[in-house]
Design a protein around this motif. Sequence first.
Motif, PDB file in Angstrom:
ATOM      1  N   ASN A  16     -16.165 -28.932  26.042  1.00 25.55           N
ATOM      2  CA  ASN A  16     -15.025 -29.380  26.831  1.00 25.55           C
ATOM      3  C   ASN A  16     -13.900 -29.932  25.967  1.00 25.55           C
ATOM      4  O   ASN A  16     -12.802 -30.177  26.459  1.00 25.55           O
ATOM      5  CB  ASN A  16     -15.465 -30.487  27.804  1.00 25.55           C
ATOM      6  N   LYS A  17     -14.197 -30.155  24.689  1.00 22.82           N
ATOM      7  CA  LYS A  17     -13.236 -30.750  23.758  1.00 22.82           C
ATOM      8  C   LYS A  17     -13.293 -29.946  22.469  1.00 22.82           C
ATOM      9  O   LYS A  17     -14.361 -29.481  22.077  1.00 22.82           O
ATOM     10  CB  LYS A  17     -13.608 -32.213  23.519  1.00 22.82           C
ATOM     11  N   TRP A  18     -12.131 -29.827  21.802  1.00 19.96           N
ATOM     12  CA  TRP A  18     -12.035 -28.891  20.689  1.00 19.96           C
ATOM     13  C   TRP A  18     -11.448 -29.526  19.439  1.00 19.96           C
ATOM     14  O   TRP A  18     -10.560 -30.372  19.528  1.00 19.96           O
ATOM     15  CB  TRP A  18     -11.163 -27.697  21.096  1.00 19.96           C
ATOM     16  N   GLU A  74      -6.776 -29.514  30.750  1.00 20.62           N
ATOM     17  CA  GLU A  74      -6.670 -30.037  29.381  1.00 20.62           C
ATOM     18  C   GLU A  74      -7.574 -29.291  28.409  1.00 20.62           C
ATOM     19  O   GLU A  74      -7.143 -28.899  27.325  1.00 20.62           O
ATOM     20  CB  GLU A  74      -6.994 -31.535  29.343  1.00 20.62           C
ATOM     21  N   LYS A  75      -8.822 -29.063  28.803  1.00 20.08           N
ATOM     22  CA  LYS A  75      -9.744 -28.402  27.864  1.00 20.08           C
ATOM     23  C   LYS A  75      -9.335 -26.963  27.578  1.00 20.08           C
ATOM     24  O   LYS A  75      -9.623 -26.445  26.508  1.00 20.08           O
ATOM     25  CB  LYS A  75     -11.182 -28.484  28.365  1.00 20.08           C
ATOM     26  N   THR A  90      -6.013 -27.016  25.276  1.00 21.05           N
ATOM     27  CA  THR A  90      -6.275 -27.459  23.906  1.00 21.05           C
ATOM     28  C   THR A  90      -7.267 -26.559  23.164  1.00 21.05           C
ATOM     29  O   THR A  90      -7.463 -26.722  21.957  1.00 21.05           O
ATOM     30  CB  THR A  90      -6.802 -28.908  23.879  1.00 21.05           C
ATOM     31  N   ASP A 119     -15.799 -30.089  19.715  1.00 20.11           N
ATOM     32  CA  ASP A 119     -15.932 -31.493  19.365  1.00 20.11           C
ATOM     33  C   ASP A 119     -17.039 -32.045  20.255  1.00 20.11           C
ATOM     34  O   ASP A 119     -16.854 -32.184  21.464  1.00 20.11           O
ATOM     35  CB  ASP A 119     -14.612 -32.213  19.624  1.00 20.11           C
ATOM     36  N   GLY A 164     -17.048 -34.512  23.410  1.00 16.56           N
ATOM     37  CA  GLY A 164     -16.636 -34.154  24.761  1.00 16.56           C
ATOM     38  C   GLY A 164     -17.744 -33.582  25.628  1.00 16.56           C
ATOM     39  O   GLY A 164     -17.493 -33.190  26.762  1.00 16.56           O
TER      40      GLY A 164
END
Length: 196
Positions: free
Chosen positions: A21-23, A76-77, A80, A176, A179
Amino acid sequence: MSETIDSTALDQLFLSARSMNKWQDRPVADAKLHELYDLLKMGPTSANASAGRFLFIRSQEAKEKLRPALSSGNLEKTMTAPVTVVVAHDTAFYDKLPFLFPHADAKSWFTSSPAFAEQTAFRNGTLQGAYLILAARAVGLDAGPMSGFDNAKVDAAFFEGTTWKSNFLVNLGYGDPSGTFERLPRLPFDEAARIV
């Protein structure tokens, strides 16, 4: 192919792999996307139909075209992520069958029934989308597959005038782990499977 692959490979493909979910702010090279596709295309499809189509969205301009179709929870995910793949299928996939399945007149199997062709395109495109996720993990990328978007908006923005139809999205890049959520449970064998 009689042995189970080693535990490192199993971890990378399934056991330790997570939906991201996060990069990290780290680009994905064109060569890596080609490597990923060259793996996923080798997965089996019915009559070698290969109905899956893949739009790799990387530029800011293309991301902005995608933005209006995204649900708020996926915005957002996706914006990004280094790359977002629109996993689609080609409703006229059968036009490629003389090349992909040359030993029979497979095209006629589908041109006589639009409903059968659509069902086949959707099923096999979905299957190839799953291969994409595993191929991404195999080449060292993380994946974040998702629904939560407006297919009609995506099709209008990217596939107008074509025979491609969107199915789902997959964010790609170098994840990342901060996340990710706790791993959720899975159903045990006896609740999800039977041997008869």
